[in-house]
Design a protein around this motif. Structure first.
Motif, PDB file in Angstrom:
ATOM      1  N   LEU A 257       6.337   8.961  -5.032  1.00  0.00           N
ATOM      2  CA  LEU A 257       5.780  10.270  -4.696  1.00  0.00           C
ATOM      3  C   LEU A 257       5.797  10.520  -3.186  1.00  0.00           C
ATOM      4  CD1 LEU A 257       4.596  12.622  -6.295  1.00  0.00           C
ATOM      5  CD2 LEU A 257       2.317  11.670  -5.910  1.00  0.00           C
ATOM      6  N   LYS A 258       5.570   9.465  -2.416  1.00  0.00           N
ATOM      7  CA  LYS A 258       5.543   9.589  -0.957  1.00  0.00           C
ATOM      8  C   LYS A 258       6.923   9.875  -0.369  1.00  0.00           C
ATOM      9  CE  LYS A 258       1.440   6.714  -0.333  1.00  0.00           C
ATOM     10  NZ  LYS A 258       0.878   5.499   0.300  1.00  0.00           N
ATOM     11  N   ASP A 259       7.973   9.697  -1.178  1.00  0.00           N
ATOM     12  CA  ASP A 259       9.340   9.956  -0.704  1.00  0.00           C
ATOM     13  C   ASP A 259       9.715  11.434  -0.753  1.00  0.00           C
ATOM     14  OD1 ASP A 259       9.686   7.255  -0.307  1.00  0.00           O
ATOM     15  OD2 ASP A 259      10.615   6.921  -2.273  1.00  0.00           O
ATOM     16  N   LEU A 260       8.856  12.273  -1.362  1.00  0.00           N
ATOM     17  CA  LEU A 260       9.174  13.696  -1.440  1.00  0.00           C
ATOM     18  C   LEU A 260       9.375  14.266  -0.040  1.00  0.00           C
ATOM     19  CD1 LEU A 260       6.666  15.045  -4.151  1.00  0.00           C
ATOM     20  CD2 LEU A 260       9.091  14.522  -4.436  1.00  0.00           C
ATOM     21  N   PRO A 261      10.388  15.100   0.146  1.00  0.00           N
ATOM     22  CA  PRO A 261      10.667  15.651   1.475  1.00  0.00           C
ATOM     23  C   PRO A 261       9.734  16.809   1.824  1.00  0.00           C
ATOM     24  CG  PRO A 261      12.196  16.548  -0.106  1.00  0.00           C
ATOM     25  CD  PRO A 261      11.376  15.540  -0.851  1.00  0.00           C
ATOM     26  N   LYS A 262       9.797  17.263   3.055  1.00  0.00           N
ATOM     27  CA  LYS A 262       9.033  18.438   3.448  1.00  0.00           C
ATOM     28  C   LYS A 262       9.538  19.648   2.673  1.00  0.00           C
ATOM     29  CE  LYS A 262       7.560  17.098   8.086  1.00  0.00           C
ATOM     30  NZ  LYS A 262       7.564  17.460   9.526  1.00  0.00           N
ATOM     31  N   ASN A 263       8.623  20.533   2.330  1.00  0.00           N
ATOM     32  CA  ASN A 263       8.940  21.747   1.562  1.00  0.00           C
ATOM     33  C   ASN A 263       9.465  21.447   0.155  1.00  0.00           C
ATOM     34  OD1 ASN A 263       8.319  23.509   3.824  1.00  0.00           O
ATOM     35  ND2 ASN A 263      10.248  22.813   4.709  1.00  0.00           N
ATOM     36  N   ALA A 264       9.121  20.274  -0.357  1.00  0.00           N
ATOM     37  CA  ALA A 264       9.557  19.900  -1.706  1.00  0.00           C
ATOM     38  C   ALA A 264       8.977  20.861  -2.738  1.00  0.00           C
ATOM     39  CB  ALA A 264       9.119  18.476  -2.020  1.00  0.00           C
ATOM     40  N   THR A 265       9.736  21.072  -3.817  1.00  0.00           N
ATOM     41  CA  THR A 265       9.267  21.923  -4.917  1.00  0.00           C
ATOM     42  C   THR A 265       8.829  21.032  -6.078  1.00  0.00           C
ATOM     43  OG1 THR A 265      10.750  23.734  -4.323  1.00  0.00           O
ATOM     44  CG2 THR A 265       9.893  23.717  -6.567  1.00  0.00           C
ATOM     45  N   VAL A 266       7.616  21.263  -6.567  1.00  0.00           N
ATOM     46  CA  VAL A 266       7.092  20.499  -7.701  1.00  0.00           C
ATOM     47  C   VAL A 266       6.752  21.472  -8.817  1.00  0.00           C
ATOM     48  CG1 VAL A 266       5.241  18.988  -8.517  1.00  0.00           C
ATOM     49  CG2 VAL A 266       6.159  18.694  -6.207  1.00  0.00           C
ATOM     50  N   TYR A 267       7.344  21.243 -10.002  1.00  0.00           N
ATOM     51  CA  TYR A 267       7.058  22.087 -11.158  1.00  0.00           C
ATOM     52  C   TYR A 267       5.824  21.548 -11.891  1.00  0.00           C
ATOM     53  CZ  TYR A 267      11.599  24.532 -10.990  1.00  0.00           C
ATOM     54  OH  TYR A 267      12.674  25.311 -10.628  1.00  0.00           O
ATOM     55  N   VAL A 268       4.901  22.454 -12.193  1.00  0.00           N
ATOM     56  CA  VAL A 268       3.674  22.118 -12.914  1.00  0.00           C
ATOM     57  C   VAL A 268       3.519  23.132 -14.041  1.00  0.00           C
ATOM     58  CG1 VAL A 268       1.165  21.806 -12.694  1.00  0.00           C
ATOM     59  CG2 VAL A 268       2.667  21.287 -10.754  1.00  0.00           C
ATOM     60  N   SER A 269       2.916  22.740 -15.141  1.00  0.00           N
ATOM     61  CA  SER A 269       2.735  23.686 -16.244  1.00  0.00           C
ATOM     62  C   SER A 269       1.666  24.725 -15.884  1.00  0.00           C
ATOM     63  CB  SER A 269       2.335  22.963 -17.529  1.00  0.00           C
ATOM     64  OG  SER A 269       0.942  22.740 -17.568  1.00  0.00           O
ATOM     65  N   SER A 270       1.578  25.758 -16.707  1.00  0.00           N
ATOM     66  CA  SER A 270       0.597  26.820 -16.485  1.00  0.00           C
ATOM     67  C   SER A 270      -0.775  26.476 -17.072  1.00  0.00           C
ATOM     68  CB  SER A 270       1.101  28.134 -17.101  1.00  0.00           C
ATOM     69  OG  SER A 270       1.356  27.964 -18.486  1.00  0.00           O
ATOM     70  N   ASN A 271      -0.934  25.256 -17.548  1.00  0.00           N
ATOM     71  CA  ASN A 271      -2.193  24.818 -18.135  1.00  0.00           C
ATOM     72  C   ASN A 271      -3.223  24.540 -17.034  1.00  0.00           C
ATOM     73  OD1 ASN A 271      -4.167  23.926 -19.867  1.00  0.00           O
ATOM     74  ND2 ASN A 271      -3.260  21.896 -20.153  1.00  0.00           N
ATOM     75  N   VAL A 272      -4.069  25.517 -16.764  1.00  0.00           N
ATOM     76  CA  VAL A 272      -5.037  25.448 -15.663  1.00  0.00           C
ATOM     77  C   VAL A 272      -5.942  24.216 -15.763  1.00  0.00           C
ATOM     78  CG1 VAL A 272      -6.936  26.664 -14.515  1.00  0.00           C
ATOM     79  CG2 VAL A 272      -5.018  27.956 -15.439  1.00  0.00           C
ATOM     80  N   ALA A 273      -6.264  23.799 -16.969  1.00  0.00           N
ATOM     81  CA  ALA A 273      -7.167  22.664 -17.159  1.00  0.00           C
ATOM     82  C   ALA A 273      -6.600  21.364 -16.609  1.00  0.00           C
ATOM     83  CB  ALA A 273      -7.499  22.496 -18.639  1.00  0.00           C
ATOM     84  N   ASP A 274      -5.289  21.321 -16.356  1.00  0.00           N
ATOM     85  CA  ASP A 274      -4.653  20.111 -15.830  1.00  0.00           C
ATOM     86  C   ASP A 274      -4.479  20.127 -14.320  1.00  0.00           C
ATOM     87  OD1 ASP A 274      -4.393  18.752 -18.233  1.00  0.00           O
ATOM     88  OD2 ASP A 274      -2.430  19.597 -18.677  1.00  0.00           O
ATOM     89  N   TYR A 275      -4.792  21.223 -13.668  1.00  0.00           N
ATOM     90  CA  TYR A 275      -4.533  21.324 -12.230  1.00  0.00           C
ATOM     91  C   TYR A 275      -5.297  20.272 -11.431  1.00  0.00           C
ATOM     92  CZ  TYR A 275      -2.190  25.801 -13.109  1.00  0.00           C
ATOM     93  OH  TYR A 275      -1.335  26.783 -13.555  1.00  0.00           O
ATOM     94  N   GLY A 276      -6.545  20.022 -11.816  1.00  0.00           N
ATOM     95  CA  GLY A 276      -7.338  19.017 -11.119  1.00  0.00           C
ATOM     96  C   GLY A 276      -6.722  17.634 -11.217  1.00  0.00           C
ATOM     97  N   ARG A 277      -6.125  17.351 -12.355  1.00  0.00           N
ATOM     98  CA  ARG A 277      -5.476  16.057 -12.566  1.00  0.00           C
ATOM     99  C   ARG A 277      -4.277  15.913 -11.635  1.00  0.00           C
ATOM    100  NH1 ARG A 277      -4.335  15.868 -18.930  1.00  0.00           N
ATOM    101  NH2 ARG A 277      -4.316  13.619 -18.611  1.00  0.00           N
ATOM    102  N   VAL A 278      -3.514  16.993 -11.512  1.00  0.00           N
ATOM    103  CA  VAL A 278      -2.336  16.986 -10.631  1.00  0.00           C
ATOM    104  C   VAL A 278      -2.774  16.817  -9.173  1.00  0.00           C
ATOM    105  CG1 VAL A 278      -0.344  18.311  -9.844  1.00  0.00           C
ATOM    106  CG2 VAL A 278      -1.063  18.462 -12.236  1.00  0.00           C
ATOM    107  N   LEU A 279      -3.781  17.568  -8.781  1.00  0.00           N
ATOM    108  CA  LEU A 279      -4.284  17.491  -7.409  1.00  0.00           C
ATOM    109  C   LEU A 279      -4.774  16.081  -7.080  1.00  0.00           C
ATOM    110  CD1 LEU A 279      -6.249  20.870  -7.274  1.00  0.00           C
ATOM    111  CD2 LEU A 279      -4.132  20.335  -6.044  1.00  0.00           C
TER     112      LEU A 279
END
Length: 276
Positions: A124-146
């Motif tokens: 995960l730390k290898d992601l470059p600057k301005n990297a794009t990450v796709y996440v689902s629209s399931n709001v209940a999972d946003y905290g988990r991603v964060l």
């Protein structure tokens, strides 16, 4: 004539017993039939595993498979199901809030660690600057991603952020200016990962498993086992203490079932209860 009446009376009595027994049997069967809605994997597979054990307990388990996160709660609220098994508590709370619902948690069974996947980077730390990450629209999972990105040191969150209802607006600092795009249905995430359009893609474990992806071996970052997002058996308010529901939860939480989950899914699905 007397003998005829005796024979007729005995025959009618026997028929009444048989008929009454049949009615009782039908009622008993109806009383012990339990219909549970579930995602195909791992939920339905776990339910199939405990079916024989529930049969011994007098429960005839019927499993109805759903392929999305929308219909199972609607079906439960409409009394088309006796319970469902596909979600965690934050998702349930969010659904209740939006739909004026009263569904409740009857017991936790397993954790599906949400993970970050990439065909371009190994960490995960290898992601470059301005990297794009796709996440689902399931709001209940946003905290988990964060939480995953916070643990990796890539973001910080605003003071007082509650991860159970956090959004990407709660990010305070974003060291690599990562772009989180979150407009996709959860079930589409494995296909987006295979398409390799983004630098990384976040996938729920059940959809990863269905797509033949092993989270424990493939994810470049995975949710910790201590996560509060355990998948639960949900029921209508007032049904939690029903005998059939209690037996279902007890069998699912048993040490033998929890050990089976741990072994069967090879780390892709984690037991909610300690197996030690």
């Amino acid at each position: 004539m007397k003998n005829f009446k005796k024979i007729l009376g005995a025959t009618l009595a026997t028929a009444a017993v048989v008929f009454g027994g049949a009615l009782f049997s039908q009622r008993a069967q109806a009383d012990t039939t339990l219909t549970v809605g579930a995602s195909a994997s791992p939920h339905a597979k776990i339910l199939e595993h405990v079916k024989p054990e529930l049969k011994k307990e007098g429960i005839d388990l019927k499993i109805k498979v759903f392929n999305d996160y929308i219909l199972p709660n609607k079906a439960l609220a409409n009394k088309e199901l006796d319970a469902n098994y596909f979600q965690h508590t934050p998702f349930l709370k969010n659904w209740n809030k939006k739909n004026n619902g009263t569904l409740i948690n009857a017991g936790g069974v397993h954790l599906e660690p949400i993970g970050v996947y990439s065909k371009k980077y190994k960490n995960l730390k290898d992601l470059p600057k301005n990297a794009t990450v796709y996440v689902s629209s399931n709001v209940a999972d946003y905290g988990r991603v964060l939480q995953i990105f916070k643990d990796a040191g890539l973001i910080t969150l605003k003071k007082g952020t509650d991860l159970t209802n956090a959004t990407f607006d709660d990010i305070k600092t974003n060291k690599k200016n990562i772009k989180f795009k979150h407009t996709f249905e959860a079930k589409l995430m494995p296909k987006l990962y295979e398409a390799n359009e983004a630098d990384a893609t976040v996938i729920n474990a059940n959809y990863a498993v269905q797509a033949g992806i092993n989270p424990a071996k493939t994810a470049i970052a995975l949710e910790k086992k201590s996560s509060p997002y355990v998948n639960i058996i949900a029921v209508r308010k007032g049904d939690k203490n029903k005998t059939a529901i209690k037996k279902l939860v007890k069998v699912l939480q048993s040490k033998s079932t929890q050990k089976w989950i741990e072994k069967e899914f090879d780390g892709a699905v984690l037991p909610a209860k300690s197996t030690k």
